[in-house]
Write an enzyme that holds these catalytic residues in place. Structure first.
Site, PDB file in Angstrom:
ATOM      1  N   GLU A 169      90.548  81.911 -49.947  1.00 54.49           N
ATOM      2  CA  GLU A 169      89.431  82.842 -49.848  1.00 54.49           C
ATOM      3  C   GLU A 169      88.337  82.278 -48.951  1.00 54.49           C
ATOM      4  O   GLU A 169      88.134  81.072 -48.889  1.00 54.49           O
ATOM      5  CB  GLU A 169      88.865  83.121 -51.251  1.00 54.49           C
ATOM      6  CG  GLU A 169      89.869  83.892 -52.100  1.00 54.49           C
ATOM      7  CD  GLU A 169      89.432  84.123 -53.541  1.00 54.49           C
ATOM      8  OE1 GLU A 169      89.929  85.091 -54.140  1.00 54.49           O
ATOM      9  OE2 GLU A 169      88.620  83.352 -54.075  1.00 54.49           O
ATOM     10  N   CYS A 172      86.991  69.134 -61.096  1.00 53.59           N
ATOM     11  CA  CYS A 172      85.653  69.428 -61.600  1.00 53.59           C
ATOM     12  C   CYS A 172      85.754  70.481 -62.704  1.00 53.59           C
ATOM     13  O   CYS A 172      86.299  71.556 -62.495  1.00 53.59           O
ATOM     14  CB  CYS A 172      84.754  69.925 -60.465  1.00 53.59           C
ATOM     15  SG  CYS A 172      84.681  68.787 -59.071  1.00 53.59           S
ATOM     16  N   CYS A 208      92.932  72.933 -54.997  1.00 56.43           N
ATOM     17  CA  CYS A 208      92.139  71.703 -54.868  1.00 56.43           C
ATOM     18  C   CYS A 208      92.744  70.649 -55.780  1.00 56.43           C
ATOM     19  O   CYS A 208      93.214  70.958 -56.878  1.00 56.43           O
ATOM     20  CB  CYS A 208      90.687  71.960 -55.270  1.00 56.43           C
ATOM     21  SG  CYS A 208      89.574  70.588 -54.893  1.00 56.43           S
ATOM     22  N   CYS A 239      81.482  80.815 -45.430  1.00 50.42           N
ATOM     23  CA  CYS A 239      81.873  79.748 -46.347  1.00 50.42           C
ATOM     24  C   CYS A 239      83.398  79.697 -46.309  1.00 50.42           C
ATOM     25  O   CYS A 239      84.067  80.658 -46.704  1.00 50.42           O
ATOM     26  CB  CYS A 239      81.346  80.090 -47.739  1.00 50.42           C
ATOM     27  SG  CYS A 239      81.909  78.964 -49.015  1.00 50.42           S
ATOM     28  N   CYS A 270      84.461  74.214 -62.144  1.00 53.05           N
ATOM     29  CA  CYS A 270      84.830  74.939 -60.917  1.00 53.05           C
ATOM     30  C   CYS A 270      86.156  75.671 -61.094  1.00 53.05           C
ATOM     31  O   CYS A 270      87.157  75.076 -61.483  1.00 53.05           O
ATOM     32  CB  CYS A 270      84.917  73.959 -59.746  1.00 53.05           C
ATOM     33  SG  CYS A 270      85.380  74.759 -58.198  1.00 53.05           S
ATOM     34  N   CYS A 307      79.620  80.278 -55.494  1.00 52.60           N
ATOM     35  CA  CYS A 307      80.072  78.884 -55.567  1.00 52.60           C
ATOM     36  C   CYS A 307      80.931  78.659 -56.803  1.00 52.60           C
ATOM     37  O   CYS A 307      80.530  78.988 -57.916  1.00 52.60           O
ATOM     38  CB  CYS A 307      78.878  77.950 -55.721  1.00 52.60           C
ATOM     39  SG  CYS A 307      77.924  77.714 -54.275  1.00 52.60           S
TER      40      CYS A 307
HETATM   41  N1  SAH Z   1      85.043  70.122 -52.765  1.00 52.97           N
HETATM   42  C1  SAH Z   1      83.857  70.284 -52.000  1.00 52.97           C
HETATM   43  C2  SAH Z   1      83.730  71.666 -51.414  1.00 52.97           C
HETATM   44  C3  SAH Z   1      83.538  72.768 -52.442  1.00 52.97           C
HETATM   45  S1  SAH Z   1      81.913  73.289 -52.325  1.00 52.97           S
HETATM   46  C4  SAH Z   1      82.645  69.921 -52.831  1.00 52.97           C
HETATM   47  O1  SAH Z   1      82.816  69.680 -54.023  1.00 52.97           O
HETATM   48  O2  SAH Z   1      81.564  69.800 -52.296  1.00 52.97           O
HETATM   49  C5  SAH Z   1      81.646  74.239 -53.708  1.00 52.97           C
HETATM   50  C6  SAH Z   1      80.292  73.929 -54.311  1.00 52.97           C
HETATM   51  O3  SAH Z   1      80.090  74.747 -55.456  1.00 52.97           O
HETATM   52  C7  SAH Z   1      80.209  72.497 -54.781  1.00 52.97           C
HETATM   53  O4  SAH Z   1      78.920  72.015 -54.613  1.00 52.97           O
HETATM   54  C8  SAH Z   1      80.516  72.639 -56.257  1.00 52.97           C
HETATM   55  O5  SAH Z   1      80.060  71.557 -56.990  1.00 52.97           O
HETATM   56  C9  SAH Z   1      79.814  73.933 -56.578  1.00 52.97           C
HETATM   57  N2  SAH Z   1      80.365  74.605 -57.759  1.00 52.97           N
HETATM   58  C10 SAH Z   1      81.598  74.524 -58.257  1.00 52.97           C
HETATM   59  N3  SAH Z   1      81.726  75.313 -59.330  1.00 52.97           N
HETATM   60  C11 SAH Z   1      80.537  75.921 -59.505  1.00 52.97           C
HETATM   61  C12 SAH Z   1      80.044  76.896 -60.430  1.00 52.97           C
HETATM   62  N4  SAH Z   1      80.832  77.383 -61.374  1.00 52.97           N
HETATM   63  N5  SAH Z   1      78.772  77.307 -60.298  1.00 52.97           N
HETATM   64  C13 SAH Z   1      77.983  76.841 -59.288  1.00 52.97           C
HETATM   65  N6  SAH Z   1      78.395  75.934 -58.392  1.00 52.97           N
HETATM   66  C14 SAH Z   1      79.649  75.477 -58.494  1.00 52.97           C
END
Ligand code: SAH
Length: 346
Positions: free
Chosen positions: A94, A118, A114, A107, A121, A339
């Protein structure tokens, strides 16, 4: 015997030029084809109208142009667009277009799924299937640029590698894609308008510094206390904060670039004074910006956005220490485009 044709976009410009010479043609034909592929975004040899029919047929006999297809496009009521993009082998990733008054930001994803874990996420629930090729990253950008022109009457202005995947675990392809996006023979965008976001892979942050890259770096920090960070981002056990910090010091010493931290404040997880103090200690060695991101719920309530009082505490303590803070409101939540919500749901 079936001949497996090579993807022409896997060739460098030099290799394309050599190919034409080997075919008894001239080197500059390679430049022309390169321009069609990376500047004009051609997905078919027949579109290459300044190349003779015979040569186009010869290319057809040797190569394919693998490319993405926007399988489904969803528009949020705040204008955000989410593309489900089908890759040549049928897998889906996506990408998201985020419009504001002044900018249009793409984005983009760097991996299918992945490998990181986390807890907050949605993408982490899809296991990593494979890395994206440079052209697959490039095509996402071109698709969003087209949508930006079509729906907002302006070209794409910014790119963030904040879609699916960990860009620094597909570093070579991300770098090649950025090269095509920024080079004058490609899309000619300024690297200053590109940000690569990482969960923090120390070795690769140092490599980026050594490679003298010109784009920005964002780190998804979420906690500057090892125990807390490991509990929500388990790979932190392998790449602890001390190593991350050392790599960032190296990055800053070489690039003198401001570092952006992405940070969500959760109720009962990182909403106390000592969490903010640890964050300040962690990032005050260099000019920093902390982006407080709104949490986008993905589950049954294990994580909850902290209240405004906790956010205000973060803002005032960070500002008192000369650390820039921005509060980022989520966009595209209604279509699962915000995000951490990218999970190929629809
Ligand atoms: N793997 C990389 C790129 C992904 S960026 C990274 O971690 O930076 C996606 C961003 O959204 C990251 O900053 C991640 O921490 C954040 N993120 C992930 N899940 C989220 C959620 N449920 N709500 C808000 N931010 C989130």
């Amino acid at each position: 015997m079936e001949i497996i044709k090579k993807d022409i976009r896997a060739l460098s410009k030099e290799q394309l030029r050599e190919f034409f010479v080997a075919q008894g043609d001239q080197e500059f034909r390679g430049n022309q084809v390169y321009e069609w592929l990376w500047n004009k975004g051609a997905h078919k040899f027949e579109d290459m109208t300044n190349i003779s029919k015979q040569t186009r047929q010869m290319l057809e006999d040797h190569f394919v142009i693998n490319h993405i297809e926007v399988d489904q496009m969803q528009r949020s009521n705040d204008g955000t667009i989410k593309n489900a993009v089908r890759l040549h082998d049928g897998l889906i990733v996506e990408s998201v277009l985020i419009p504001t008054k002044k900018r249009t930001t793409a984005c983009v994803s760097s991996q299918v799924g992945c490998s990181l874990d986390c807890k907050f996420c949605a993408t982490s629930r899809l296991k990593r299937m494979r890395n994206l090729n440079p052209d697959e990253i490039f095509d996402q950008v071109v698709a969003i640029d087209k949508e930006s022109r079509l729906y907002f009457n302006k070209p794409l202005t910014n790119i963030v590698f904040m879609g699916m995947g960990e860009p620094l675990m597909n570093y070579n392809n991300v770098l090649k894609a950025i090269d095509k996006i920024t080079s004058p023979e490609g899309l000619g965008m300024s690297p200053k308008r590109i940000v690569v976001s990482t969960s923090g892979v120390p070795k690769m942050i140092k490599k980026m510094a050594d490679d003298d890259v010109k784009f920005g770096l964002a780190v998804s920090l979420h906690s500057a206390i090892d125990d807390v960070r490991t509990s929500i981002m388990p790979f932190n056990a392998t790449f602890p904060l001390a190593d991350l910090r050392e790599a960032l010091e190296y990055w800053y010493a070489k690039t003198k670039n401001l570092i952006t931290y992405e940070y969500v404040v959760w109720d009962g997880i990182n909403d106390s004074k000592k969490d903010v103090e640890a964050l300040i200690q962690f990032c005050k060695f260099a000019p920093s910006k902390v982006n407080l991101i709104e949490y986008n719920p993905i589950d049954d309530g294990q994580f909850q956005q902290a209240d405004n009082a906790a956010l205000d505490m973060y803002i005032s303590m960070l500002e008192a220490n000369n650390i820039t803070v921005t509060v980022r409101r989520s966009r595209g939540k209604d279509i699962d485009a915000a995000c951490g919500q990218l999970a190929n749901k629809s």
